[in-house]
Design a protein around this motif. Structure first.
Motif, PDB file in Angstrom:
ATOM      1  N   ASN A  91       0.809  -1.216   0.000  1.00 60.40           N
ATOM      2  CA  ASN A  91       0.000   0.000   0.000  1.00 60.40           C
ATOM      3  C   ASN A  91       0.849   1.276   0.000  1.00 60.40           C
ATOM      4  O   ASN A  91       0.307   2.368  -0.131  1.00 60.40           O
ATOM      5  CB  ASN A  91      -1.003   0.016   1.158  1.00 60.40           C
ATOM      6  N   GLN A  92       2.173   1.161   0.121  1.00 56.46           N
ATOM      7  CA  GLN A  92       3.068   2.326   0.068  1.00 56.46           C
ATOM      8  C   GLN A  92       3.773   2.458  -1.280  1.00 56.46           C
ATOM      9  O   GLN A  92       4.484   3.430  -1.499  1.00 56.46           O
ATOM     10  CB  GLN A  92       4.134   2.232   1.169  1.00 56.46           C
ATOM     11  N   LYS A  93       3.559   1.502  -2.178  1.00 62.28           N
ATOM     12  CA  LYS A  93       4.273   1.521  -3.460  1.00 62.28           C
ATOM     13  C   LYS A  93       3.949   2.741  -4.304  1.00 62.28           C
ATOM     14  O   LYS A  93       4.735   3.140  -5.134  1.00 62.28           O
ATOM     15  CB  LYS A  93       4.017   0.236  -4.238  1.00 62.28           C
ATOM     16  N   GLY A  94       2.811   3.357  -4.101  1.00 60.46           N
ATOM     17  CA  GLY A  94       2.451   4.552  -4.854  1.00 60.46           C
ATOM     18  C   GLY A  94       2.800   5.850  -4.142  1.00 60.46           C
ATOM     19  O   GLY A  94       2.508   6.937  -4.636  1.00 60.46           O
ATOM     20  N   ASP A  95       3.431   5.756  -2.960  1.00 60.12           N
ATOM     21  CA  ASP A  95       3.757   6.967  -2.198  1.00 60.12           C
ATOM     22  C   ASP A  95       4.848   7.763  -2.888  1.00 60.12           C
ATOM     23  O   ASP A  95       5.821   7.198  -3.417  1.00 60.12           O
ATOM     24  CB  ASP A  95       4.201   6.604  -0.787  1.00 60.12           C
ATOM     25  N   TYR A  96       4.695   9.080  -2.886  1.00 60.32           N
ATOM     26  CA  TYR A  96       5.648   9.965  -3.543  1.00 60.32           C
ATOM     27  C   TYR A  96       5.516  11.373  -2.981  1.00 60.32           C
ATOM     28  O   TYR A  96       4.547  11.692  -2.284  1.00 60.32           O
ATOM     29  CB  TYR A  96       5.394  10.008  -5.054  1.00 60.32           C
ATOM     30  N   LEU A  97       6.467  12.216  -3.293  1.00 64.00           N
ATOM     31  CA  LEU A  97       6.395  13.658  -3.063  1.00 64.00           C
ATOM     32  C   LEU A  97       6.886  14.342  -4.327  1.00 64.00           C
ATOM     33  O   LEU A  97       7.892  13.946  -4.905  1.00 64.00           O
ATOM     34  CB  LEU A  97       7.250  14.090  -1.871  1.00 64.00           C
ATOM     35  N   ILE A 137       1.473   9.997   1.142  1.00 66.15           N
ATOM     36  CA  ILE A 137       2.229   9.406   2.247  1.00 66.15           C
ATOM     37  C   ILE A 137       1.264   8.526   3.027  1.00 66.15           C
ATOM     38  O   ILE A 137       0.148   8.943   3.328  1.00 66.15           O
ATOM     39  CB  ILE A 137       2.833  10.492   3.181  1.00 66.15           C
ATOM     40  N   GLU A 138       1.696   7.331   3.357  1.00 64.04           N
ATOM     41  CA  GLU A 138       0.855   6.357   4.052  1.00 64.04           C
ATOM     42  C   GLU A 138      -0.445   6.121   3.273  1.00 64.04           C
ATOM     43  O   GLU A 138      -1.506   5.901   3.849  1.00 64.04           O
ATOM     44  CB  GLU A 138       0.549   6.804   5.482  1.00 64.04           C
ATOM     45  N   GLY A 139      -0.364   6.225   1.941  1.00 62.62           N
ATOM     46  CA  GLY A 139      -1.513   5.980   1.095  1.00 62.62           C
ATOM     47  C   GLY A 139      -2.516   7.124   1.028  1.00 62.62           C
ATOM     48  O   GLY A 139      -3.568   6.986   0.430  1.00 62.62           O
ATOM     49  N   LYS A 180      -2.116  21.091   7.121  1.00 60.84           N
ATOM     50  CA  LYS A 180      -2.865  20.091   7.887  1.00 60.84           C
ATOM     51  C   LYS A 180      -4.348  20.074   7.545  1.00 60.84           C
ATOM     52  O   LYS A 180      -5.029  19.094   7.796  1.00 60.84           O
ATOM     53  CB  LYS A 180      -2.648  20.330   9.376  1.00 60.84           C
ATOM     54  N   VAL A 181      -4.857  21.155   6.937  1.00 54.06           N
ATOM     55  CA  VAL A 181      -6.263  21.208   6.552  1.00 54.06           C
ATOM     56  C   VAL A 181      -6.505  20.413   5.272  1.00 54.06           C
ATOM     57  O   VAL A 181      -7.446  19.640   5.169  1.00 54.06           O
ATOM     58  CB  VAL A 181      -6.727  22.677   6.378  1.00 54.06           C
ATOM     59  N   LEU A 182      -5.621  20.590   4.278  1.00 51.84           N
ATOM     60  CA  LEU A 182      -5.810  19.949   2.973  1.00 51.84           C
ATOM     61  C   LEU A 182      -5.224  18.541   2.893  1.00 51.84           C
ATOM     62  O   LEU A 182      -5.543  17.796   1.977  1.00 51.84           O
ATOM     63  CB  LEU A 182      -5.197  20.823   1.869  1.00 51.84           C
ATOM     64  N   SER A 183      -4.361  18.180   3.831  1.00 50.24           N
ATOM     65  CA  SER A 183      -3.709  16.868   3.802  1.00 50.24           C
ATOM     66  C   SER A 183      -4.553  15.835   4.535  1.00 50.24           C
ATOM     67  O   SER A 183      -5.105  16.108   5.605  1.00 50.24           O
ATOM     68  CB  SER A 183      -2.327  16.946   4.448  1.00 50.24           C
ATOM     69  N   LYS A 184      -4.648  14.643   3.955  1.00 53.72           N
ATOM     70  CA  LYS A 184      -5.387  13.541   4.578  1.00 53.72           C
ATOM     71  C   LYS A 184      -4.510  12.761   5.556  1.00 53.72           C
ATOM     72  O   LYS A 184      -5.010  12.181   6.504  1.00 53.72           O
ATOM     73  CB  LYS A 184      -5.938  12.588   3.512  1.00 53.72           C
ATOM     74  N   THR A 185      -3.209  12.740   5.316  1.00 49.92           N
ATOM     75  CA  THR A 185      -2.272  12.092   6.227  1.00 49.92           C
ATOM     76  C   THR A 185      -1.968  13.058   7.360  1.00 49.92           C
ATOM     77  O   THR A 185      -1.646  14.212   7.125  1.00 49.92           O
ATOM     78  CB  THR A 185      -0.953  11.737   5.505  1.00 49.92           C
ATOM     79  N   LYS A 186      -2.088  12.601   8.597  1.00 52.16           N
ATOM     80  CA  LYS A 186      -1.780  13.464   9.741  1.00 52.16           C
ATOM     81  C   LYS A 186      -0.272  13.448   9.962  1.00 52.16           C
ATOM     82  O   LYS A 186       0.315  12.413  10.263  1.00 52.16           O
ATOM     83  CB  LYS A 186      -2.508  12.992  10.993  1.00 52.16           C
ATOM     84  N   ILE A 187       0.343  14.593   9.771  1.00 51.31           N
ATOM     85  CA  ILE A 187       1.781  14.760   9.984  1.00 51.31           C
ATOM     86  C   ILE A 187       1.977  15.904  10.965  1.00 51.31           C
ATOM     87  O   ILE A 187       1.560  17.033  10.705  1.00 51.31           O
ATOM     88  CB  ILE A 187       2.509  15.038   8.651  1.00 51.31           C
ATOM     89  N   ASN A 188       2.565  15.590  12.117  1.00 54.75           N
ATOM     90  CA  ASN A 188       2.792  16.608  13.145  1.00 54.75           C
ATOM     91  C   ASN A 188       3.916  17.554  12.758  1.00 54.75           C
ATOM     92  O   ASN A 188       3.818  18.750  12.987  1.00 54.75           O
ATOM     93  CB  ASN A 188       3.076  15.952  14.489  1.00 54.75           C
ATOM     94  N   TRP A 189       5.007  17.011  12.231  1.00 54.05           N
ATOM     95  CA  TRP A 189       6.133  17.818  11.766  1.00 54.05           C
ATOM     96  C   TRP A 189       6.942  17.017  10.766  1.00 54.05           C
ATOM     97  O   TRP A 189       6.852  15.794  10.719  1.00 54.05           O
ATOM     98  CB  TRP A 189       7.019  18.308  12.922  1.00 54.05           C
ATOM     99  N   ALA A 190       7.714  17.736   9.962  1.00 51.65           N
ATOM    100  CA  ALA A 190       8.563  17.091   8.951  1.00 51.65           C
ATOM    101  C   ALA A 190       9.854  17.881   8.816  1.00 51.65           C
ATOM    102  O   ALA A 190       9.850  19.115   8.920  1.00 51.65           O
ATOM    103  CB  ALA A 190       7.841  17.033   7.611  1.00 51.65           C
ATOM    104  N   LYS A 191      10.943  17.154   8.576  1.00 52.22           N
ATOM    105  CA  LYS A 191      12.258  17.791   8.454  1.00 52.22           C
ATOM    106  C   LYS A 191      13.099  17.057   7.413  1.00 52.22           C
ATOM    107  O   LYS A 191      13.180  15.829   7.426  1.00 52.22           O
ATOM    108  CB  LYS A 191      12.961  17.753   9.814  1.00 52.22           C
ATOM    109  N   VAL A 192      13.725  17.816   6.525  1.00 55.25           N
ATOM    110  CA  VAL A 192      14.619  17.227   5.530  1.00 55.25           C
ATOM    111  C   VAL A 192      15.919  16.828   6.226  1.00 55.25           C
ATOM    112  O   VAL A 192      16.564  17.649   6.857  1.00 55.25           O
ATOM    113  CB  VAL A 192      14.909  18.221   4.384  1.00 55.25           C
TER     114      VAL A 192
END
Length: 126
Positions: free
Chosen positions: A46-52, A64-66, A86-98
């Motif tokens: 279910n992650q094979k289609g994940d991308y950015l 992310i996470e489908g 966080k409003v438009l995203s379906k995946t709940k992400i608290n924070w992200a860092k490169v």
């Protein structure tokens, strides 16, 4: 004289053709592996289609996470900042860092809604 010319050519080819962080990031990245709790895992079915996918106007979209995720990014002094909408995203992400951004590798550390921190390892989608 030949010695100085050779040194000049080496430096100019090394620094003259290097890409900025913004240029490196602005492309379509597909998920390759995941690291959680210090262990590296292959992606699941279910992650094979994940991308950015990052665009030059400072926006990104992906899966992310489908689930759909989108937001903004910026590059300042070669440092990349990512802000998830966080409003438009379906995946709940608290924070992200490169964590890593290279020609053939992009690593994004993030914390999901279950408070689990993971490192997503992406490769360019060619």
């Amino acid at each position: 004289m030949k010695k100085y010319l050779l040194i000049f050519l080496v430096f100019s080819s090394t620094f003259g053709f290097s890409q900025t962080k913004k240029e490196l990031l602005t492309q379509h990245w597909k998920l390759d592996k995941i690291e959680e709790f210090g262990q590296e895992y292959a992606i699941t079915d279910n992650q094979k289609g994940d991308y950015l996918s990052f665009t030059s106007d400072g926006k990104f979209i992906g899966i992310i996470e489908g689930n759909h995720v989108e937001g903004n990014w910026s590059a300042k002094d070669e440092k990349i900042s990512i802000s998830v909408n966080k409003v438009l995203s379906k995946t709940k992400i608290n924070w992200a860092k490169v964590k890593v951004l290279e020609k053939d590798k992009f690593a994004l550390e993030y914390q999901n809604g279950d408070l689990i921190t993971a490192l997503l390892l992406f490769v360019p989608n060619k």
